[in-house]
Design an enzyme around this catalytic site. Sequence first.
Site, PDB file in Angstrom:
ATOM      1  N   ARG A 124     -12.198   3.310  11.650  1.00  0.00           N
ATOM      2  CA  ARG A 124     -11.001   2.844  12.333  1.00  0.00           C
ATOM      3  C   ARG A 124     -10.302   4.273  12.813  1.00  0.00           C
ATOM      4  O   ARG A 124     -10.670   5.311  12.251  1.00  0.00           O
ATOM      5  CB  ARG A 124     -10.144   2.170  11.350  1.00  0.00           C
ATOM      6  CG  ARG A 124      -9.783   2.864  10.056  1.00  0.00           C
ATOM      7  CD  ARG A 124      -8.276   3.674  10.360  1.00  0.00           C
ATOM      8  NE  ARG A 124      -7.656   3.906   9.161  1.00  0.00           N
ATOM      9  CZ  ARG A 124      -7.240   5.121   8.847  1.00  0.00           C
ATOM     10  NH1 ARG A 124      -7.088   6.043   9.765  1.00  0.00           N
ATOM     11  NH2 ARG A 124      -6.692   5.364   7.719  1.00  0.00           N
ATOM     12  N   GLU A 223       1.213  -0.174   9.657  1.00  0.00           N
ATOM     13  CA  GLU A 223       1.637   1.235   9.202  1.00  0.00           C
ATOM     14  C   GLU A 223       2.133   1.911  10.386  1.00  0.00           C
ATOM     15  O   GLU A 223       2.864   2.700  10.569  1.00  0.00           O
ATOM     16  CB  GLU A 223       0.706   1.993   8.250  1.00  0.00           C
ATOM     17  CG  GLU A 223       1.144   3.295   7.791  1.00  0.00           C
ATOM     18  CD  GLU A 223       0.383   3.763   6.705  1.00  0.00           C
ATOM     19  OE1 GLU A 223       0.229   4.968   6.649  1.00  0.00           O
ATOM     20  OE2 GLU A 223      -0.313   3.219   5.989  1.00  0.00           O
ATOM     21  N   ARG A 227      -3.878   0.263  14.692  1.00  0.00           N
ATOM     22  CA  ARG A 227      -4.926   0.478  14.088  1.00  0.00           C
ATOM     23  C   ARG A 227      -6.362  -0.230  14.668  1.00  0.00           C
ATOM     24  O   ARG A 227      -6.467  -1.424  14.949  1.00  0.00           O
ATOM     25  CB  ARG A 227      -5.183   0.095  12.463  1.00  0.00           C
ATOM     26  CG  ARG A 227      -4.004   0.880  11.743  1.00  0.00           C
ATOM     27  CD  ARG A 227      -4.408   2.260  11.284  1.00  0.00           C
ATOM     28  NE  ARG A 227      -3.693   3.144  10.388  1.00  0.00           N
ATOM     29  CZ  ARG A 227      -3.679   3.010   9.269  1.00  0.00           C
ATOM     30  NH1 ARG A 227      -4.370   2.307   8.625  1.00  0.00           N
ATOM     31  NH2 ARG A 227      -2.887   3.947   8.906  1.00  0.00           N
ATOM     32  N   CYS A 269       1.887   8.691   8.839  1.00  0.00           N
ATOM     33  CA  CYS A 269       1.594   9.599   7.936  1.00  0.00           C
ATOM     34  C   CYS A 269       0.806  11.026   8.148  1.00  0.00           C
ATOM     35  O   CYS A 269      -0.022  10.731   8.816  1.00  0.00           O
ATOM     36  CB  CYS A 269       0.636   8.635   6.878  1.00  0.00           C
ATOM     37  SG  CYS A 269       0.420   9.356   5.171  1.00  0.00           S
ATOM     38  N   THR A 271      -1.040  12.610   6.252  1.00  0.00           N
ATOM     39  CA  THR A 271      -2.451  12.581   6.012  1.00  0.00           C
ATOM     40  C   THR A 271      -3.663  11.964   7.141  1.00  0.00           C
ATOM     41  O   THR A 271      -4.694  12.383   6.776  1.00  0.00           O
ATOM     42  CB  THR A 271      -2.853  11.540   4.607  1.00  0.00           C
ATOM     43  OG1 THR A 271      -2.658  10.300   5.023  1.00  0.00           O
ATOM     44  CG2 THR A 271      -1.745  11.949   3.408  1.00  0.00           C
ATOM     45  N   ARG A 278     -11.247   7.135  10.086  1.00  0.00           N
ATOM     46  CA  ARG A 278     -11.303   6.985   8.913  1.00  0.00           C
ATOM     47  C   ARG A 278     -12.764   6.137   8.972  1.00  0.00           C
ATOM     48  O   ARG A 278     -12.586   4.882   9.173  1.00  0.00           O
ATOM     49  CB  ARG A 278     -10.264   6.332   8.115  1.00  0.00           C
ATOM     50  CG  ARG A 278     -10.846   6.113   6.643  1.00  0.00           C
ATOM     51  CD  ARG A 278      -9.655   5.434   5.843  1.00  0.00           C
ATOM     52  NE  ARG A 278      -9.957   5.373   4.177  1.00  0.00           N
ATOM     53  CZ  ARG A 278     -10.377   4.300   3.694  1.00  0.00           C
ATOM     54  NH1 ARG A 278     -10.542   3.246   4.423  1.00  0.00           N
ATOM     55  NH2 ARG A 278     -10.855   4.433   2.501  1.00  0.00           N
ATOM     56  N   ARG A 307     -11.739   5.231  -3.286  1.00  0.00           N
ATOM     57  CA  ARG A 307     -10.665   4.241  -3.456  1.00  0.00           C
ATOM     58  C   ARG A 307     -11.065   2.962  -3.885  1.00  0.00           C
ATOM     59  O   ARG A 307     -12.315   2.622  -3.834  1.00  0.00           O
ATOM     60  CB  ARG A 307      -9.860   4.140  -2.132  1.00  0.00           C
ATOM     61  CG  ARG A 307      -9.366   5.311  -1.413  1.00  0.00           C
ATOM     62  CD  ARG A 307      -8.310   5.032  -0.498  1.00  0.00           C
ATOM     63  NE  ARG A 307      -8.491   4.350   0.730  1.00  0.00           N
ATOM     64  CZ  ARG A 307      -7.608   4.287   1.542  1.00  0.00           C
ATOM     65  NH1 ARG A 307      -6.282   4.988   1.641  1.00  0.00           N
ATOM     66  NH2 ARG A 307      -7.892   3.550   2.871  1.00  0.00           N
ATOM     67  N   GLU A 312      -6.403   1.843  -0.732  1.00  0.00           N
ATOM     68  CA  GLU A 312      -5.315   2.916  -1.391  1.00  0.00           C
ATOM     69  C   GLU A 312      -4.437   1.947  -2.972  1.00  0.00           C
ATOM     70  O   GLU A 312      -4.150   0.996  -2.277  1.00  0.00           O
ATOM     71  CB  GLU A 312      -4.332   3.665  -0.491  1.00  0.00           C
ATOM     72  CG  GLU A 312      -4.075   4.771  -1.339  1.00  0.00           C
ATOM     73  CD  GLU A 312      -3.268   5.839  -0.191  1.00  0.00           C
ATOM     74  OE1 GLU A 312      -3.027   6.897  -0.797  1.00  0.00           O
ATOM     75  OE2 GLU A 312      -3.033   5.435   0.644  1.00  0.00           O
TER      76      GLU A 312
END
Length: 354
Positions: A124, A223, A227, A269, A271, A278, A307, A312
């Site tokens: 993703r 988020e 995505r 984010c 990160t 990812r 994870r 997460e």
Amino acid sequence: MDPNVVAKLESGWCSLASSGSKSLIKKYLTKEVLEDLKRQKTSFGSTLLDCVRSGFEHHDSGVGIYAPDAEAYTVFAPIFDPIIEDYHKGFKPTDIHPAQDWGDVNALGNLDGENKYVISTRVRCARSLVGYPFNPLLTEVQYKDIEEKVSSTLDGLAGDLKGEFYPLTDMSKEVQQKLIDDHFLFKEGDRFLQAANASRFWPTGRGIFHNRDKTFLVWCNEEDHLRLISMQMGGNLGEVYKRLVTAVNDVEKTLAFSHHDRLGFLTFCPTNLGTTIRASVHIQLPKLAANKAKLEEVAAKYSLQVRGTRGEHTDAEGGVYDISNKRRMGLTEYQAVKEMYDGIKELIKIEKQS
């Protein structure tokens, strides 16, 4: 600057500084940096408090900071830059993220031809639309506006990407739960995101798109604004990656994404900058799972993140782990996925030899 904002920053900082927190925000938000930034604002109106409120509230955060808009990475660079450098393994303020490069989409193959270890594979990426702030500052109208732009763009996809957009506002609880249980749909309730003010007006403006086979999905306004997700059962990373690249290229023809010359694609984010890629597998490694230290050691060697089954802050259910590439910056999209490919191959090899 609202004096209440400054007061909350100062009291929040004192509480965090005296805590046992191991977060990156505690490590790098020194008194000097706080003084430098506490009265700054972006043109969207975001403050340092909008960035750090989650880390201030949850001292068990790993990072503890989010970007309320794209400009925050520049205006609040004295705090974002060292955190980015730390998390992204030495991506320094003088470093420049490479241009987008998907590489040879036919070069990656099947991670697990025997179908013994890899349950499913997913790749993703996240994208933010130009001209809009991120979650904490989005108005209800803006949430709806983004949803409309995203759904109309996705309606134009063809071939095996063709599918349908489902707004959360029109979705029954039963359908919603089924999609969550199948790992297709995001859910409300992450306390770190809620503390960051990222769940406002829920479920307005949120939705999910998926193709007929549910091998390509798009989350809208979870988020991040977008995505884009390619996934399927088994370990054929090559097929999954190729599908995602096709989809992103098609969507980019209509929607303009927030991009920074140095940091790459910008998201909520820190990160998840740069490629925002990812690449992950749900994988059963019973022998390595019994020796978690060994699993973590090998994962760290290949810059992999381990994870729980549902991502997460979750546990491994039935010994199934979600393992992905950790590095997103300072390397191309292809290199990020190849790093995961090589690491998973090594984990399977060790599992077989154990």
